[in-house]
Scaffold this motif. Structure first.
Motif, PDB file in Angstrom:
ATOM      1  N   ASP A  83      50.225  38.185 -21.568  1.00  0.00           N
ATOM      2  CA  ASP A  83      49.646  36.961 -22.114  1.00  0.00           C
ATOM      3  C   ASP A  83      50.576  35.747 -22.140  1.00  0.00           C
ATOM      4  O   ASP A  83      50.098  34.615 -22.131  1.00  0.00           O
ATOM      5  CB  ASP A  83      49.104  37.225 -23.522  1.00  0.00           C
ATOM      6  N   ARG A 143      56.382  44.464 -20.734  1.00  0.00           N
ATOM      7  CA  ARG A 143      54.937  44.510 -20.963  1.00  0.00           C
ATOM      8  C   ARG A 143      54.237  44.109 -19.676  1.00  0.00           C
ATOM      9  O   ARG A 143      54.344  42.962 -19.228  1.00  0.00           O
ATOM     10  CB  ARG A 143      54.514  43.598 -22.121  1.00  0.00           C
ATOM     11  N   GLU A 202      45.377  47.222 -29.912  1.00  0.00           N
ATOM     12  CA  GLU A 202      45.001  45.842 -30.238  1.00  0.00           C
ATOM     13  C   GLU A 202      43.524  45.550 -30.027  1.00  0.00           C
ATOM     14  O   GLU A 202      43.124  44.392 -30.001  1.00  0.00           O
ATOM     15  CB  GLU A 202      45.858  44.859 -29.431  1.00  0.00           C
ATOM     16  N   ASP A 226      45.256  40.032 -31.588  1.00  0.00           N
ATOM     17  CA  ASP A 226      44.042  40.407 -30.853  1.00  0.00           C
ATOM     18  C   ASP A 226      43.030  41.096 -31.769  1.00  0.00           C
ATOM     19  O   ASP A 226      41.823  40.880 -31.631  1.00  0.00           O
ATOM     20  CB  ASP A 226      44.400  41.319 -29.670  1.00  0.00           C
TER      21      ASP A 226
HETATM   22 MG    MG Z   1      47.583  41.106 -27.012  1.00  0.00          MG
END
Ligand code: MG
Ligand code: COA
Length: 295
Positions: free
Chosen positions: A43, A74, A130, A161
């Motif tokens: 993200d 990630r 999440e 999230d």
């Molecule tokens: Mg997230």
């Protein structure tokens, strides 16, 4: 002493995220006192620069210089066009773990485990919990850690999230999150994996941040995910065992080693009952304190 041997114990008090596209942050991380650095390809990286960020992160991982810090990447979610290349490049670069976002069911993690089939067994998988579906499935997701050859070793909670998807209205006590946090910690403990609390967005509010760290520790969290260097010191302090706790833990371990206590499951110390389960807890406390350089 018959204290059960479990997997390797590592301090994960502080896990700092940084955008994989931010070269300055990747460099700066080598000097920061975080137990874990998480290079983000998801993200925090815009679609147009995903490929560049991947190459930059791979170069940083290969280049090393992160010392005792655990290096985690990630990747993008397993159903995106970037995920498979993220996994291939990072497995080759040799990070400690891949953090997989948006894991809602065991299959989401199994896909990544499949891509990693030939990779070094030392490369672990961490899962972001999440989504509402992940909360409902968290026990089955955690159970993947117990499968033969399973790489899952840690959960990271994605509170932002979860707030978005559940439409919860968060308060300072995190009332709407208590069910999520408890469910995640319980599943993690059932399968002996670690669990890191969600981020605190207002990085200027150190007091509020430390209160939330203490709340996370109370819930059973091993550490907190972070977004800014100002949050590292507080997380390290809150998630370190205190001096008294460490001293007590050392005495418990020493007591079970005494010749007269060999083979015993329960002993007396300072007029209190102490069981082997306390020795197991003590072992973890001492290991974390030693690894964190706080004994
Ligand atoms: Mg997230
Ligand atoms: N990791 C490493 N270093 C960081 C950092 C991070 N997450 N956030 C800030 N820094 C560094 C900056 O590079 C700067 O270092 P320098 O002065 O030596 O160059 C110093 O810390 C101070 O930074 P500051 O100016 O206060 O913040 P910023 O405006 O540069 O950045 C954010 C603010 C929020 C954009 C940044 O902290 C960030 O990107 N955080 C992580 C976001 C993320 O990864 N999100 C995904 C997971 S939720």
């Amino acid at each position: 002493m018959e204290i059960q041997e479990t997997r390797e114990i590592r301090p994960r008090r502080s896990a700092l995220y940084m955008p994989g596209s931010n070269a300055r942050a990747l460099e700066k991380a080598k000097t920061l006192d975080a137990d874990v650095v998480v290079f983000d390809l998801e993200d925090a990286v815009a679609p147009e620069v995903k490929a560049d960020a991947r190459q930059q992160v791979a170069a940083a991982v290969r280049g090393g210089g992160y010392g005792r810090r655990e290096v985690v990447v990630r990747i993008n979610a397993s159903d995106t066009e970037w995920a498979e290349a993220d996994v291939a490049v990072m497995a080759e670069a040799g990070c400690d773990a891949l953090l997989v976002p948006k894991v809602s069911k065991p299959e989401d993690l199994a896909v990544v485990e499949g891509w990693l089939a030939g990779a070094a067994p030392s490369i672990k998988l961490w899962a972001m919990i999440e989504t509402p579906l992940a909360i409902l499935n968290v026990a089955q997701i955690a159970a993947m850690a117990a499968a033969p050859g399973g790489r899952l070793s840690c959960f990271a909670v994605g509170t932002n999230d979860l707030v978005k998807d559940t439409r919860a209205e968060m308060d300072a006590a995190r009332t709407p999150a208590l069910y999520w946090l408890s469910a995640i910690v319980t599943a993690a403990r059932a399968y002996d994996i670690d669990v890191l609390d969600g981020v605190y967005n207002n990085f200027k509010d150190i007091e509020g941040f430390e209160r939330e760290c203490a709340h996370g520790r109370m819930m059973g969290m091993d550490g907190k995910t972070l977004i800014h260097p100002t949050q590292i010191a507080g997380a390290n302090t809150v998630f370190s065992p205190g001096a008294e706790e460490v001293a007590w833990a050392r005495r418990v371990l020493a007591a079970f080693e005494e010749p007269e206590n060999q083979g015993k499951g329960v002993i007396k110390m300072d007029g209190q009952m102490v069981e082997l389960l306390h020795a197991e807890m003590a072992k973890r406390t001492v290991a974390i304190a030693d690894a964190a350089g706080n004994s």
